[in-house]
Design a protein around this motif. Structure first.
Motif, PDB file in Angstrom:
ATOM      1  N   THR A  85       0.833  -1.206   0.000  1.00 36.26           N
ATOM      2  CA  THR A  85       0.000   0.000   0.000  1.00 36.26           C
ATOM      3  C   THR A  85       0.864   1.251   0.000  1.00 36.26           C
ATOM      4  O   THR A  85       0.591   2.199  -0.750  1.00 36.26           O
ATOM      5  CB  THR A  85      -0.929   0.000   1.231  1.00 36.26           C
ATOM      6  N   ILE A  86       1.911   1.273   0.810  1.00 38.36           N
ATOM      7  CA  ILE A  86       2.811   2.426   0.867  1.00 38.36           C
ATOM      8  C   ILE A  86       3.524   2.613  -0.475  1.00 38.36           C
ATOM      9  O   ILE A  86       3.632   3.739  -0.987  1.00 38.36           O
ATOM     10  CB  ILE A  86       3.835   2.263   2.012  1.00 38.36           C
ATOM     11  N   MET A  87       4.007   1.530  -1.079  1.00 34.52           N
ATOM     12  CA  MET A  87       4.708   1.632  -2.360  1.00 34.52           C
ATOM     13  C   MET A  87       3.788   2.125  -3.477  1.00 34.52           C
ATOM     14  O   MET A  87       4.163   3.008  -4.243  1.00 34.52           O
ATOM     15  CB  MET A  87       5.327   0.282  -2.738  1.00 34.52           C
ATOM     16  N   VAL A  88       2.608   1.561  -3.560  1.00 34.04           N
ATOM     17  CA  VAL A  88       1.655   1.979  -4.587  1.00 34.04           C
ATOM     18  C   VAL A  88       1.239   3.434  -4.360  1.00 34.04           C
ATOM     19  O   VAL A  88       1.155   4.222  -5.304  1.00 34.04           O
ATOM     20  CB  VAL A  88       0.433   1.037  -4.623  1.00 34.04           C
ATOM     21  N   GLY A  89       1.016   3.792  -3.117  1.00 34.72           N
ATOM     22  CA  GLY A  89       0.662   5.173  -2.795  1.00 34.72           C
ATOM     23  C   GLY A  89       1.764   6.152  -3.176  1.00 34.72           C
ATOM     24  O   GLY A  89       1.498   7.236  -3.702  1.00 34.72           O
ATOM     25  N   ALA A  90       3.008   5.779  -2.916  1.00 36.23           N
ATOM     26  CA  ALA A  90       4.135   6.640  -3.267  1.00 36.23           C
ATOM     27  C   ALA A  90       4.253   6.808  -4.780  1.00 36.23           C
ATOM     28  O   ALA A  90       4.495   7.914  -5.273  1.00 36.23           O
ATOM     29  CB  ALA A  90       5.426   6.062  -2.697  1.00 36.23           C
ATOM     30  N   ILE A  91       4.073   5.720  -5.521  1.00 36.73           N
ATOM     31  CA  ILE A  91       4.151   5.794  -6.982  1.00 36.73           C
ATOM     32  C   ILE A  91       3.022   6.662  -7.538  1.00 36.73           C
ATOM     33  O   ILE A  91       3.246   7.513  -8.400  1.00 36.73           O
ATOM     34  CB  ILE A  91       4.130   4.381  -7.601  1.00 36.73           C
ATOM     35  N   LEU A  92       1.813   6.451  -7.039  1.00 39.97           N
ATOM     36  CA  LEU A  92       0.687   7.265  -7.505  1.00 39.97           C
ATOM     37  C   LEU A  92       0.871   8.738  -7.154  1.00 39.97           C
ATOM     38  O   LEU A  92       0.595   9.614  -7.973  1.00 39.97           O
ATOM     39  CB  LEU A  92      -0.623   6.733  -6.923  1.00 39.97           C
ATOM     40  N   PHE A  93       1.337   9.017  -5.933  1.00 41.40           N
ATOM     41  CA  PHE A  93       1.579  10.398  -5.530  1.00 41.40           C
ATOM     42  C   PHE A  93       2.624  11.045  -6.427  1.00 41.40           C
ATOM     43  O   PHE A  93       2.464  12.194  -6.854  1.00 41.40           O
ATOM     44  CB  PHE A  93       2.030  10.468  -4.070  1.00 41.40           C
ATOM     45  N   GLU A  94       3.701  10.307  -6.719  1.00 38.39           N
ATOM     46  CA  GLU A  94       4.764  10.849  -7.574  1.00 38.39           C
ATOM     47  C   GLU A  94       4.232  11.186  -8.961  1.00 38.39           C
ATOM     48  O   GLU A  94       4.545  12.233  -9.523  1.00 38.39           O
ATOM     49  CB  GLU A  94       5.907   9.832  -7.663  1.00 38.39           C
ATOM     50  N   ARG A  95       3.431  10.297  -9.524  1.00 41.31           N
ATOM     51  CA  ARG A  95       2.863  10.533 -10.856  1.00 41.31           C
ATOM     52  C   ARG A  95       1.955  11.754 -10.865  1.00 41.31           C
ATOM     53  O   ARG A  95       2.041  12.593 -11.758  1.00 41.31           O
ATOM     54  CB  ARG A  95       2.089   9.300 -11.329  1.00 41.31           C
ATOM     55  N   VAL A  96       1.062  11.845  -9.879  1.00 43.85           N
ATOM     56  CA  VAL A  96       0.127  12.968  -9.813  1.00 43.85           C
ATOM     57  C   VAL A  96       0.883  14.265  -9.584  1.00 43.85           C
ATOM     58  O   VAL A  96       0.601  15.285 -10.227  1.00 43.85           O
ATOM     59  CB  VAL A  96      -0.925  12.728  -8.704  1.00 43.85           C
ATOM     60  N   PHE A  97       1.860  14.265  -8.696  1.00 47.88           N
ATOM     61  CA  PHE A  97       2.647  15.462  -8.406  1.00 47.88           C
ATOM     62  C   PHE A  97       3.425  15.911  -9.638  1.00 47.88           C
ATOM     63  O   PHE A  97       3.472  17.112  -9.964  1.00 47.88           O
ATOM     64  CB  PHE A  97       3.597  15.178  -7.244  1.00 47.88           C
ATOM     65  N   ASP A  98       4.037  14.963 -10.348  1.00 44.76           N
ATOM     66  CA  ASP A  98       4.810  15.281 -11.548  1.00 44.76           C
ATOM     67  C   ASP A  98       3.915  15.829 -12.656  1.00 44.76           C
ATOM     68  O   ASP A  98       4.240  16.844 -13.285  1.00 44.76           O
ATOM     69  CB  ASP A  98       5.549  14.033 -12.025  1.00 44.76           C
ATOM     70  N   GLN A  99       2.799  15.185 -12.893  1.00 45.54           N
ATOM     71  CA  GLN A  99       1.872  15.644 -13.933  1.00 45.54           C
ATOM     72  C   GLN A  99       1.313  17.023 -13.579  1.00 45.54           C
ATOM     73  O   GLN A  99       1.164  17.876 -14.452  1.00 45.54           O
ATOM     74  CB  GLN A  99       0.721  14.647 -14.091  1.00 45.54           C
ATOM     75  N   GLY A 100       0.987  17.234 -12.311  1.00 48.00           N
ATOM     76  CA  GLY A 100       0.474  18.533 -11.873  1.00 48.00           C
ATOM     77  C   GLY A 100       1.508  19.628 -12.030  1.00 48.00           C
ATOM     78  O   GLY A 100       1.192  20.733 -12.478  1.00 48.00           O
ATOM     79  N   GLY A 101       2.747  19.337 -11.659  1.00 49.36           N
ATOM     80  CA  GLY A 101       3.821  20.314 -11.817  1.00 49.36           C
ATOM     81  C   GLY A 101       4.055  20.668 -13.271  1.00 49.36           C
ATOM     82  O   GLY A 101       4.251  21.848 -13.616  1.00 49.36           O
TER      83      GLY A 101
END
Length: 63
Positions: A21-37
């Protein structure tokens, strides 16, 4: 309270599912943060980036 208990039982009860759960959450957060930036950067620099002004400098038929 039932939602909290369900989430706990599904994701956090076992160490292996907690780690996944932590790994998947980190990957999803990174993708959303990168796309948003990237979206914010593109919006703030509209008309200044090469992709926006490329047609002004390239002749038709050339690549």
């Amino acid at each position: 309270m039932a939602l909290t208990k369900t989430v706990y039982n599904l994701l956090f009860r076992r160490t292996s599912t907690f780690a996944v759960t932590i790994m998947v959450g980190a990957i999803l957060f990174e993708r959303v943060f990168d796309q948003g930036g990237d979206a914010i950067f593109e919006q703030m620099n509209r008309g200044k980036l090469w992709t926006h002004i490329q047609h002004n400098y390239e002749k038709e038929g050339e690549e």
